[in-house]
Motif scaffolding. Structure first.
Motif, PDB file in Angstrom:
ATOM      1  N   VAL A  97       0.840  -1.187   0.000  1.00 24.03           N
ATOM      2  CA  VAL A  97       0.000   0.000   0.000  1.00 24.03           C
ATOM      3  C   VAL A  97       0.881   1.244   0.000  1.00 24.03           C
ATOM      4  O   VAL A  97       1.836   1.341   0.777  1.00 24.03           O
ATOM      5  CB  VAL A  97      -0.931   0.027   1.232  1.00 24.03           C
ATOM      6  CG1 VAL A  97      -1.833   1.249   1.193  1.00 24.03           C
ATOM      7  CG2 VAL A  97      -1.766  -1.249   1.299  1.00 24.03           C
ATOM      8  N   VAL A  98       0.564   2.184  -0.873  1.00 20.22           N
ATOM      9  CA  VAL A  98       1.291   3.451  -0.957  1.00 20.22           C
ATOM     10  C   VAL A  98       0.378   4.569  -0.470  1.00 20.22           C
ATOM     11  O   VAL A  98      -0.755   4.703  -0.944  1.00 20.22           O
ATOM     12  CB  VAL A  98       1.750   3.736  -2.402  1.00 20.22           C
ATOM     13  CG1 VAL A  98       2.421   5.106  -2.486  1.00 20.22           C
ATOM     14  CG2 VAL A  98       2.702   2.651  -2.885  1.00 20.22           C
ATOM     15  N   LEU A  99       0.856   5.347   0.487  1.00 22.52           N
ATOM     16  CA  LEU A  99       0.061   6.450   1.023  1.00 22.52           C
ATOM     17  C   LEU A  99       0.508   7.772   0.409  1.00 22.52           C
ATOM     18  O   LEU A  99       1.695   8.085   0.385  1.00 22.52           O
ATOM     19  CB  LEU A  99       0.179   6.521   2.544  1.00 22.52           C
ATOM     20  CG  LEU A  99      -0.720   7.588   3.190  1.00 22.52           C
ATOM     21  CD1 LEU A  99      -1.460   7.016   4.388  1.00 22.52           C
ATOM     22  CD2 LEU A  99       0.081   8.815   3.617  1.00 22.52           C
ATOM     23  N   ILE A 100      -0.464   8.528  -0.078  1.00 24.71           N
ATOM     24  CA  ILE A 100      -0.194   9.832  -0.679  1.00 24.71           C
ATOM     25  C   ILE A 100      -0.713  10.924   0.247  1.00 24.71           C
ATOM     26  O   ILE A 100      -1.894  10.960   0.584  1.00 24.71           O
ATOM     27  CB  ILE A 100      -0.868   9.964  -2.060  1.00 24.71           C
ATOM     28  CG1 ILE A 100      -0.363   8.875  -3.006  1.00 24.71           C
ATOM     29  CG2 ILE A 100      -0.615  11.345  -2.651  1.00 24.71           C
ATOM     30  CD1 ILE A 100      -1.037   8.884  -4.369  1.00 24.71           C
ATOM     31  N   ASP A 135       2.602   0.657 -10.431  1.00 26.28           N
ATOM     32  CA  ASP A 135       1.392   1.355 -10.007  1.00 26.28           C
ATOM     33  C   ASP A 135       0.167   0.453  -9.986  1.00 26.28           C
ATOM     34  O   ASP A 135      -0.694   0.566  -9.117  1.00 26.28           O
ATOM     35  CB  ASP A 135       1.127   2.548 -10.930  1.00 26.28           C
ATOM     36  CG  ASP A 135       2.202   3.619 -10.795  1.00 26.28           C
ATOM     37  OD1 ASP A 135       2.959   3.560  -9.811  1.00 26.28           O
ATOM     38  OD2 ASP A 135       2.274   4.494 -11.678  1.00 26.28           O
ATOM     39  N   ASP A 136       0.080  -0.455 -10.969  1.00 28.44           N
ATOM     40  CA  ASP A 136      -1.119  -1.284 -11.065  1.00 28.44           C
ATOM     41  C   ASP A 136      -1.063  -2.513 -10.169  1.00 28.44           C
ATOM     42  O   ASP A 136      -1.977  -3.327 -10.159  1.00 28.44           O
ATOM     43  CB  ASP A 136      -1.366  -1.700 -12.517  1.00 28.44           C
ATOM     44  CG  ASP A 136      -0.191  -2.472 -13.112  1.00 28.44           C
ATOM     45  OD1 ASP A 136       0.842  -2.609 -12.423  1.00 28.44           O
ATOM     46  OD2 ASP A 136      -0.312  -2.933 -14.262  1.00 28.44           O
ATOM     47  N   GLU A 137       0.030  -2.657  -9.403  1.00 29.15           N
ATOM     48  CA  GLU A 137       0.172  -3.820  -8.527  1.00 29.15           C
ATOM     49  C   GLU A 137       0.000  -3.471  -7.052  1.00 29.15           C
ATOM     50  O   GLU A 137       0.109  -4.343  -6.197  1.00 29.15           O
ATOM     51  CB  GLU A 137       1.543  -4.472  -8.739  1.00 29.15           C
ATOM     52  CG  GLU A 137       1.714  -5.101 -10.117  1.00 29.15           C
ATOM     53  CD  GLU A 137       3.081  -5.730 -10.288  1.00 29.15           C
ATOM     54  OE1 GLU A 137       3.921  -5.549  -9.370  1.00 29.15           O
ATOM     55  OE2 GLU A 137       3.307  -6.390 -11.311  1.00 29.15           O
ATOM     56  N   CYS A 138      -0.236  -2.210  -6.742  1.00 27.02           N
ATOM     57  CA  CYS A 138      -0.382  -1.832  -5.341  1.00 27.02           C
ATOM     58  C   CYS A 138      -1.625  -0.975  -5.147  1.00 27.02           C
ATOM     59  O   CYS A 138      -2.237  -0.496  -6.101  1.00 27.02           O
ATOM     60  CB  CYS A 138       0.861  -1.096  -4.838  1.00 27.02           C
ATOM     61  SG  CYS A 138       1.211   0.433  -5.685  1.00 27.02           S
ATOM     62  N   ILE A 139      -1.978  -0.809  -3.896  1.00 29.11           N
ATOM     63  CA  ILE A 139      -3.140  -0.011  -3.518  1.00 29.11           C
ATOM     64  C   ILE A 139      -2.656   1.371  -3.093  1.00 29.11           C
ATOM     65  O   ILE A 139      -1.660   1.495  -2.373  1.00 29.11           O
ATOM     66  CB  ILE A 139      -3.899  -0.686  -2.358  1.00 29.11           C
ATOM     67  CG1 ILE A 139      -4.411  -2.063  -2.790  1.00 29.11           C
ATOM     68  CG2 ILE A 139      -5.055   0.187  -1.880  1.00 29.11           C
ATOM     69  CD1 ILE A 139      -4.948  -2.899  -1.645  1.00 29.11           C
ATOM     70  N   HIS A 152      -1.848   5.450 -13.980  1.00 26.89           N
ATOM     71  CA  HIS A 152      -2.124   4.021 -14.149  1.00 26.89           C
ATOM     72  C   HIS A 152      -2.240   3.303 -12.806  1.00 26.89           C
ATOM     73  O   HIS A 152      -1.954   2.105 -12.707  1.00 26.89           O
ATOM     74  CB  HIS A 152      -1.021   3.376 -14.991  1.00 26.89           C
ATOM     75  CG  HIS A 152      -0.862   4.006 -16.343  1.00 26.89           C
ATOM     76  ND1 HIS A 152      -1.823   3.900 -17.330  1.00 26.89           N
ATOM     77  CD2 HIS A 152       0.129   4.779 -16.851  1.00 26.89           C
ATOM     78  CE1 HIS A 152      -1.418   4.564 -18.404  1.00 26.89           C
ATOM     79  NE2 HIS A 152      -0.237   5.112 -18.142  1.00 26.89           N
ATOM     80  N   ALA A 153      -2.667   4.042 -11.777  1.00 25.68           N
ATOM     81  CA  ALA A 153      -2.818   3.432 -10.454  1.00 25.68           C
ATOM     82  C   ALA A 153      -3.879   2.349 -10.486  1.00 25.68           C
ATOM     83  O   ALA A 153      -4.870   2.449 -11.212  1.00 25.68           O
ATOM     84  CB  ALA A 153      -3.186   4.497  -9.431  1.00 25.68           C
ATOM     85  N   GLY A 154      -3.664   1.307  -9.686  1.00 28.48           N
ATOM     86  CA  GLY A 154      -4.653   0.238  -9.578  1.00 28.48           C
ATOM     87  C   GLY A 154      -5.790   0.680  -8.671  1.00 28.48           C
ATOM     88  O   GLY A 154      -6.521   1.611  -8.981  1.00 28.48           O
TER      89      GLY A 154
END
Length: 254
Positions: A97-100, A135-139, A152-154
């Motif tokens: 998970v990536v937090l923005i 990008d498409d492999e994480c939340i 291209h975020a998932g």
């Protein structure tokens, strides 16, 4: 009337903090609201306020030249709503998970809060740390609106704007000598839907009468039952949750 200036990167987060403070302190103080872009366009580029509430030192460095030396600084303790934490807790165990958030410092702060609130089942990283994950492999977790979400975020989970923890609300009340205005029931009601780690509670329990109001508000807000016992074994304080747990009436607790 004394003035509080609230500064953050976006007007959405500024308004979030403003609404919390205004709902509890009513019109007892004047509140100025600025996002970073507003400050760039300020006449004479000066913020004139008694207290400045700001979420990070990183942001303070950007606007330091606009802040009067006589203005007191108050760095905000932030948290998330319970609804936002429920979304995070529902993420599949082991997910990347990536937090923005609005800055690297603020992202690291919220990640720490999320872990402190118990969401340790996921692998959290900051958007700003350049983690090599497709990008498409994480939340992606975003706090309100964000311009940084990759094209291209998932999966994207919006947990809502960050909120002021109860400590920051009480700090504002203390700065303006308005603790008596923080009606206990309003504080409890306001924080029903907010996660709080109750930072500093143990320290506050050891303080004396000068902060009795602050202690009282905290005792009525936290979910745990708290009973204070002096060196002689006498109970000198308790909250409603403690009374309910031991199933005693007020008169029979002390």
């Amino acid at each position: 009337m004394k003035t509080l200036a609230i500064v953050s990167y976006t007007i959405e987060s500024v308004n979030s903090y403003y609404n919390q403070i205004r709902s509890l302190l009513s019109d007892r103080i004047t509140i100025q609201r600025y996002c970073l872009e507003d400050i760039k366009n300020l006449k004479e580029r000066k913020i004139s306020a008694d207290v400045l509430l700001i979420p990070s030192y990183h942001l303070l460095k950007k606007i330091k030249g606009c802040v009067s030396r006589n203005t007191e600084l108050l760095f905000a303790s932030r948290t998330l709503s319970k609804a936002g934490m429920d979304k995070i807790n529902s993420i599949k165990k082991g997910s990347n998970v990536v937090l923005i958030d609005e800055s690297p410092e603020m992202a690291e702060q919220i990640i720490s809060i999320i872990y402190q609130l118990g969401a340790r089942h996921i692998e959290l990283s900051s958007y700003w740390s350049n983690v090599s994950t497709k990008d498409d492999e994480c939340i992606f977790i975003v706090l309100g609106q964000s311009d940084y979400v990759p094209a291209h975020a998932g999966e994207i989970i919006n947990v809502g704007n960050s909120l002021l923890d109860i400590n920051s609300i009480i700090d504002v009340g203390m700065k303006f000598d308005l603790l008596s205005v923080l009606d206990k029931q309003d504080v409890v009601r306001s924080y029903t839907e907010i996660e709080t780690a109750n930072f500093g509670l143990l320290k506050i329990l050891g303080l004396t009468n000068s902060r009795e109001s602050q202690l009282d508000i905290l005792l009525q807000t936290i979910n745990a039952g708290v009973i204070g016992v002096d060196n002689g074994g006498e109970i000198f304080l308790y909250n409603e949750n403690a009374r309910d747990i031991i199933k005693k009436e007020n008169e029979s607790v002390l």
